[in-house]
Design an enzyme around this catalytic site. Structure first.
Site, PDB file in Angstrom:
ATOM      1  N   GLU A   1       2.080  -5.976 -11.191  1.00 19.32           N
ATOM      2  CA  GLU A   1       1.766  -6.481  -9.606  1.00 19.32           C
ATOM      3  C   GLU A   1       2.962  -8.111  -9.898  1.00 19.32           C
ATOM      4  OE1 GLU A   1      -2.184  -7.731  -8.616  1.00 19.32           O
ATOM      5  OE2 GLU A   1      -1.630  -7.875  -6.917  1.00 19.32           O
TER       6      GLU A   1
ATOM      7  N   GLU B   1      -7.542  -1.836  -6.118  1.00 16.15           N
ATOM      8  CA  GLU B   1      -7.828  -1.877  -4.603  1.00 16.15           C
ATOM      9  C   GLU B   1      -7.576  -0.323  -4.262  1.00 16.15           C
ATOM     10  OE1 GLU B   1      -5.662  -4.381  -2.558  1.00 16.15           O
ATOM     11  OE2 GLU B   1      -5.970  -5.871  -3.887  1.00 16.15           O
TER      12      GLU B   1
ATOM     13  N   TRP C   1       5.842  -3.429   5.971  1.00 13.39           N
ATOM     14  CA  TRP C   1       4.112  -3.055   5.502  1.00 13.39           C
ATOM     15  C   TRP C   1       4.494  -1.720   6.870  1.00 13.39           C
ATOM     16  CZ3 TRP C   1       5.044  -7.116   2.909  1.00 13.39           C
ATOM     17  CH2 TRP C   1       4.207  -6.893   1.692  1.00 13.39           C
TER      18      TRP C   1
END
Ligand code: BGC
Length: 926
Positions: free
Chosen positions: A800, A484, A556
């Site tokens: 991850e 990403e 976030w």
């Protein structure tokens, strides 16, 4: 003895040429040359380029080693020297000087736009399965991508200059050169940013590259992040489909006259040896098509006659100075071995997962094509495995040999890959390791901490974290450098305390936060989940644009309160708060408004009592978010709800179970940090008012979600951890929540069940609530999910997901290079090595070595703004020896665990101290 003045910096940088702020923060470090001396006053004089006095602060009585010179505002484009004098308490005066320049505020040069094919707009628009599927029928890159443009501008100078600065930027990435030599050592300039709002201009000192007579400025322009494939979707032409560059070459001649060279009718362009280049897909270089001397003067008037003139186009986007460390080659790793895999493929192993690209030496026939494919892992059989899925995420480079008998060397220019292994196809002759070097690329940040102990696997964990930071502090803070490469705000906030400890991130994150603010402003106060937010994922008119309904998310978007606060804590620089306070306010006001107008999906206002409705209206819990993302029990099938789920459905289980709780918990966090920031800046009224709101949110959260039995919502470790860490449980229930958390950890066999947003707090919560042994046990657990499982299974970076590689070697198609879970390093530095900032900028520091834990010795340091804070301790049975080094300007308190007694004073002043400690007799007996 006078003081020693070192590390003079402006806005955290050494001699920066072009700052964005016109009043820089000037900082320095003090050394005392062995004598006890303290600073009592300082004075700063600022002079212009020709020694003319621009400002004098006069003597200021203070021991501080930082100043924003009040009343001084630098002229755009000017350069200055600052002369520092510091008086010691013995009356002596020390002096030192350094430079800084101010970047341009206005831009008066046009874009040079070469004749070119437009970049094809391709790639999925929504996050469907195709975003993660290999593109089986994709047309070959050569048919889809266009060649980078080579630009050439000839100009004459009457004399070699005494000073020259090249200010340059592009839509696309650029590589500048002057007379055949690179201008600066930066790569992939200007990096990645919210290009639609502003673009950074690089400034290079190019005095030595220019000469009397004919000169040539060369620029290669590639797609980069601007036009190439980017982000989770791998979609192209997000910001534009035409490449352009603009520059000002500012020259000062010996007679004092100045000349500025801008793009003009003399700029011509052509394609060169690069057939195509894309950040994700890779690069192809055809050395048979190389144009020798394309960026150098020539006597042959016809040599470039075939090159076409560039259009000159007005610059219609704000250009701002690039401030900070450029992207560079920061390490070179030799190939460790070349394997022939069971499948018969030739694979180079560089021994380390990283972000970068390969430099290769090769000798062979003209026209031979060598292909390099990149991946982070081998599969269970030892075969090459591309662990990254997704259209346009090829990670493959190709080189066409010129056929030079002496051999040739090549490294791609405008791409990078996330890899450890490289599959080599078509290499002529037999490849030898010495012919392959991995060039690791990253923003060139200084490493500011170390950790080495008696526990080799914990040392490796720290090293792996450093590597994941190095791989992901590349242009913007990214989640991963392969799949990403996106500025996920959550990943950064989770890692921010560790990031600031391990590397000098002040300028890098200052720049990124400026992007967060402009992206937030463009979203009516919503802080996006990714910054820069790629336009295609952000178009409300698209069905299911980008990430469906998730536009802002708990943990976030809260990066706007958390990251500035962490930077302030680490660097003691109040501008991190000042610059972001308004953005924090807008964000919490947005949360408040959404809270008042939304309810969680399952709640019907008609059936709620008035009291409950009023409480629910205080809580930011009515929007889907990522929850405690990737919480292990939602992925490994150990939760009943996970039964029968796999793939995307399994990944979305953590959000479904936890998002309603992470919302208000992070709302509390953001309110607290906004209040603390306002208070630190002296606005006590705002702080009090925001704290009152936080109290009300806490009460509502407790009443709605915290059970008397200590269970909260879905009864998962992560939620208990966040509720305790953010003080969201009433005092009387707290012991039961702690008890329940401890039970949950034991039920999980002393394993983590914390996801992204809760893991940073797990060990602190257990430690602070009286369970340090459990925290230590989790840290050194080595069956999955755990930190050391990764280390034991060959990780050289942070994965991850905890089980990205299974016990049997099966590899999940996940990223092996995600820094988020490396957040534990902040804890290790504070709680094991024992260096913790108590006051912003470490002015007061706690030294708390873990003498009861898993380490027999530990040596660590953190470079605080005032200088190096180092500990070196060794435990030997019932005694321990501890050496602490503190710079001038830092005081510390030694804080040993109960059962240990320090021989001597616990309050330490600057200097080097060797201390002894012993266990009390009672603790030895027990
Ligand atoms: C990224 C993450 C990110 C997440 C959002 C992933 O695909 O790699 O690290 O934060 O999406 O939930």
């Amino acid at each position: 003895m006078p003081l020693l003045l070192t590390d003079l910096r402006a806005d955290h940088l050494t001699d920066p040429l072009a700052l964005r702020r016109t009043t820089p923060r000037l900082t320095w470090r003090l050394g005392a040359d062995g004598t006890a001396c303290a600073a009592t006053a300082h004075r700063i004089r600022i002079t212009g380029a020709h020694g003319d006095e621009a400002h004098d602060t006069g003597w200021i009585e203070t021991s501080d080693a930082a100043l924003e010179p009040e009343g001084f505002a630098g002229e755009p484009g000017a350069e200055y020297r600052w002369h520092l004098a510091v008086r010691g308490d013995d009356g002596s005066v020390a002096e030192a000087s350094a430079g800084f320049g101010i970047g341009l505020a206005d831009w008066d040069a046009p874009w040079a736009e070469p004749v070119q094919e437009r970049v094809l707009t391709e790639g999925p628009l929504t996050l469907g399965p195709e975003a993660f599927a290999p593109a089986e029928d994709a047309t070959p890159p050569g048919e889809r991508l266009h060649p980078p443009r080579y630009l050439r501008q000839e100009f004459e100078l009457p004399a070699a200059p005494v000073s020259a600065r090249l200010r340059i930027t592009s839509q696309g990435v650029h590589q500048p050169s002057l007379n055949g030599l690179p201008a600066g050592d930066g790569l992939l300039a200007p990096g990645y940013e919210s290009y639609q709002h502003e673009i950074s201009v690089m400034t290079h000192d190019v005095t030595a590259l220019l000469r009397e007579g004919a000169n040539v400025l060369g620029v290669i322009l590639g797609d980069g992040w601007y036009a190439g494939r980017i982000s989770i979707l791998g979609r192209s032409a997000q910001y534009g489909d035409l490449l352009r560059a603009t520059w000002r070459l500012e020259v000062e001649l010996p007679d004092g006259t100045r000349r500025v060279i801008r793009p003009d009718a003399a700029v011509r362009s052509s394609r060169g040896a690069i057939d195509w280049s894309d950040i994700f897909i890779g690069e192809r270089h055809d050395a048979t098509a190389a144009v020798q001397g394309w960026d150098a003067p020539t006597d042959d008037a016809e040599a470039f006659a075939g090159w076409t003139p560039c259009a000159l186009v007005p610059v219609d986007v704000p250009l701002v100075p690039f401030v900070g460390e450029p992207i560079r080659r920061v390490r070179e790793l030799p190939a460790q071995s070349i394997l022939t895999t069971p499948a018969g493929e030739t694979v180079i192993d560089f021994g380390q997962v990283m972000a970068g690209r390969v430099r290769m030496r090769v000798r062979g026939e003209r026209g031979t094509v060598v292909r390099l494919e990149h991946a982070e892992v081998l599969d269970a059989e030892g075969d090459f495995l591309n662990n990254i899925l997704g259209v346009n995420k090829d990670q493959a480079d190709e080189y066409v040999l010129a056929g030079d008998e002496a051999g040739e060397e090549w490294e791609p220019l405008f791409t990078f890959h996330g890899f450890r292994y490289v599959k080599l196809i078509g290499y002529p002759g037999s490849p030898a390791p010495e012919d392959f070097t991995a060039a690791v690329i990253a923003n060139d940040l200084e490493q500011t901490a170390s950790f080495s102990s008696s526990h080799a696997r914990l040392d490796r964990l720290v090293e792996n974290t450093v590597w994941s930071q190095r791989s992901n502090f590349l242009a913007v803070p990214t989640d991963c450098p392969q799949r990403e490469r996106a500025g996920w705000t959550g990943d950064l906030q989770i890692f921010a305390p560790t990031a600031a400890t391990l590397m000098g991130v002040a300028a890098f994150l200052d720049r990124w936060l400026a992007n967060v603010r402009v992206d937030q402003a463009a979203h009516d106060g919503v802080v996006p989940i990714i910054v820069p937010m790629p336009p295609a994922m952000d178009d409300p008119d698209l069905p299911n644009a980008g990430l469906g309904d998730i536009r802002d998310a708990a943990g976030w978007s809260d990066a706007i309160t958390i990251a500035p606060w962490e930077l302030y804590r680490h660097y003691g620089d109040p501008r991190f708060l000042r610059d972001n306070l308004d953005a924090m306010r807008i964000w919490v006001e947005h949360q408040t408004a959404v809270a008042a107008s939304t309810l969680p999906a399952g709640l019907d206002p008609a059936t709620l009592s008035e009291e409950r409705l009023a409480r629910q209206r205080l809580l930011w819990n009515g929007r889907m978010n990522f929850g405690d993302w990737l919480a292990p029990s939602t992925l490994d099938g150990s939760r009943p709800e996970a039964d029968g789920l796999d793939g995307f459905a399994a990944i979305m289980l953590a959000p479904q179970l936890t998002a309603e709780l992470t919302g208000p918990l992070f709302q509390i966090r953001s309110l607290d940090l906004y209040a603390a920031s306002a208070e630190a800046l002296g606005d006590t009224a705002t702080a009090a008012q925001v704290r009152a709101q936080a109290t009300a949110v806490r009460a509502a959260f407790a009443a709605e979600y915290v059970g008397d039995d200590g269970r909260i919502g879905p009864d998962m470790q992560g939620i208990a951890v966040l509720a305790l860490a953010f003080d969201a449980v009433p005092a009387e229930v707290r012991p039961r929540v702690v008890e329940r958390l401890v039970e949950l950890v034991h039920e999980a066999g002393i394993h983590l069940d914390t996801g992204f947003v809760s893991v940073p707090f797990l060990l602190d919560v257990l430690w602070d609530e009286g369970h340090p042994d459990l925290a230590r046990a989790l840290l050194i657990q080595d069956t999955a999910p755990s930190w050391l499982y990764e280390v034991d299974h060959g990780a050289t970076t942070i994965w991850e997901a905890w089980r990205a590689v299974h016990e049997d070697g099966t590899v999940e198609r996940m990223s092996m290079n995600h820094y988020a879970f490396g957040c534990v390093v902040d804890w290790m530095m504070r709680r094991l090595a024992g260096i913790e900032a108590v006051e912003p900028g470490y002015r007061r520091t706690r030294i708390a070595p873990d003498l009861d834990g898993v380490l027999d010795h530990c040596r660590a340091h953190v470079d605080a703004p005032a200088g190096r804070i180092a500990v070196d301790w060794r435990r030997d049975g019932a005694t321990a020896e501890l050496t602490v080094e503190l710079p001038l300007g830092v005081g510390a308190d030694v804080d040993l665990a109960p059962g240990w007694i320090l021989d001597g004073s616990a309050a330490l002043s600057p200097g080097i101290h060797t201390l002894r400690a012993r266990r009390t007799e009672e603790s030895t007996a027990s």
